[in-house]
Scaffold this active site. Structure first.
Site, mmCIF file in Angstrom:
data_model
loop_
_atom_site.group_PDB
_atom_site.id
_atom_site.type_symbol
_atom_site.label_atom_id
_atom_site.label_comp_id
_atom_site.label_asym_id
_atom_site.label_seq_id
_atom_site.Cartn_x
_atom_site.Cartn_y
_atom_site.Cartn_z
ATOM 1 N N ALA A 33 0.077 11.059 2.090
ATOM 2 C CA ALA A 33 0.712 10.297 1.009
ATOM 3 C C ALA A 33 1.776 9.368 1.559
ATOM 4 O O ALA A 33 2.191 9.499 2.704
ATOM 5 C CB ALA A 33 1.339 11.253 0.001
ATOM 6 N N ASN A 34 2.193 8.418 0.724
ATOM 7 C CA ASN A 34 3.358 7.602 1.024
ATOM 8 C C ASN A 34 4.575 8.246 0.363
ATOM 9 O O ASN A 34 4.428 8.984 -0.612
ATOM 10 C CB ASN A 34 3.196 6.210 0.414
ATOM 11 N N ARG A 35 5.739 7.890 0.830
ATOM 12 C CA ARG A 35 6.957 8.295 0.128
ATOM 13 C C ARG A 35 7.135 7.387 -1.068
ATOM 14 O O ARG A 35 7.235 6.173 -0.928
ATOM 15 C CB ARG A 35 8.181 8.089 1.023
ATOM 16 N N SER A 36 7.149 7.941 -2.253
ATOM 17 C CA SER A 36 7.431 7.155 -3.456
ATOM 18 C C SER A 36 7.781 8.106 -4.579
ATOM 19 O O SER A 36 7.018 9.026 -4.875
ATOM 20 C CB SER A 36 6.201 6.332 -3.861
#
Ligand code: CTP
Ligand code: CA
Length: 225
Positions: A33-36
């Site tokens: 995942a991305n950091r968001s």
């Protein structure tokens, strides 16, 4: 409140907003995942709704709850997000605030990958669909206004300007997320709005204020058509 909403400048305008990260499964217990947090996308959807828009909010697994008064479509992966966006069109505008994972694992393991004494696992990647680029380059049902985001750590304006041209969106909201700014994971944002006509740097402010200012710009643009 109902009357105030339906009287806003975006009354009758349908706007698709993507938000949050996507999760790309590796096996049943792991993902990429991305950091968001989803905070900026959520604030934008909320601000558009406050101006009277009919908002379709397509969100990955975010930390913050979705806003009230919008149609919420929850997805996990980039491919699910793409399909949800395509299903939501046609629309008057699209705002692509999601931090979409660029890659997924080529073949998701159906069983948990176990540690073994024979060495480390190797993951093979496949590229995810670029939702913003695809929608920007659609010939049929392209929203009249397509807004992307560019979170960059280096050469922010140059990278974001090139990204806008490459993807074909109308506006790109650029921000510097290098660790020194403290933007990632915080409640503030400092963005530059880039269009074909040039760029406009906004002062650092709360994510809600950035969202309201962007919603005002969208309302002015759609109203001027
Ligand atoms: N985006 C998208 N689908 C993807 C990747 C990105 O819709 N698969 C959208 C994001 O929501 C954002 C914009 O494209 O609005 C820019 O995302 P970004 O990650 O900055 O761009 P990339 O083209 O993936 O470039 P980079 O190599 O810098 O990650
Ligand atoms: Ca990316």
């Amino acid at each position: 409140v109902q009357n105030a909403l339906s009287d806003g400048p975006l009354k009758g305008k349908r706007i698709v907003v993507t938000s949050g990260p996507t999760h790309e499964p590796i096996d049943p217990v792991r993902y990429i995942a991305n950091r968001s947090s989803g905070a900026q996308g959520t604030a934008i959807a909320s601000a558009l709704r406050a101006l009277g828009a009919d908002v379709v909010f397509v969100t990955g697994p975010a930390d913050v709850p979705p806003p009230q008064g919008v149609e919420v479509i929850k997805v996990e992966t980039a491919r699910e997000m793409r399909q949800a966006v395509l299903d939501a069109l046609p629309a008057d505008a699209g705002v692509f605030a999601a931090a979409v994972a660029d890659w997924r694992v080529a073949t998701e393991a159906t069983s948990k990958i176990k540690k073994t004494k024979d060495g480390l696992p190797t993951l093979e990647f496949a590229e995810n669909p670029d939702i913003l680029a695809e929608v920007s380059q659609m010939t049929k049902d392209r929203p009249p206004l397509v807004v992307g985001f560019a979170a960059e750590t280096d050469d922010v304006i140059a990278n974001a300007t090139a990204k806008r041209a490459r993807k074909g969106c109308d506006w790109i909201v650029a921000n510097d997320v290098s660790p020194a700014t403290g933007i990632m994971g915080g409640s503030e944002n400092a963005v530059t709005l880039i269009s074909a006509d040039g760029s406009e740097a906004w002062p650092r402010m709360g994510k809600d204020a950035v969202a309201r200012q962007l919603a005002d710009h969208i309302a002015a643009h759609l109203g001027a058509d």
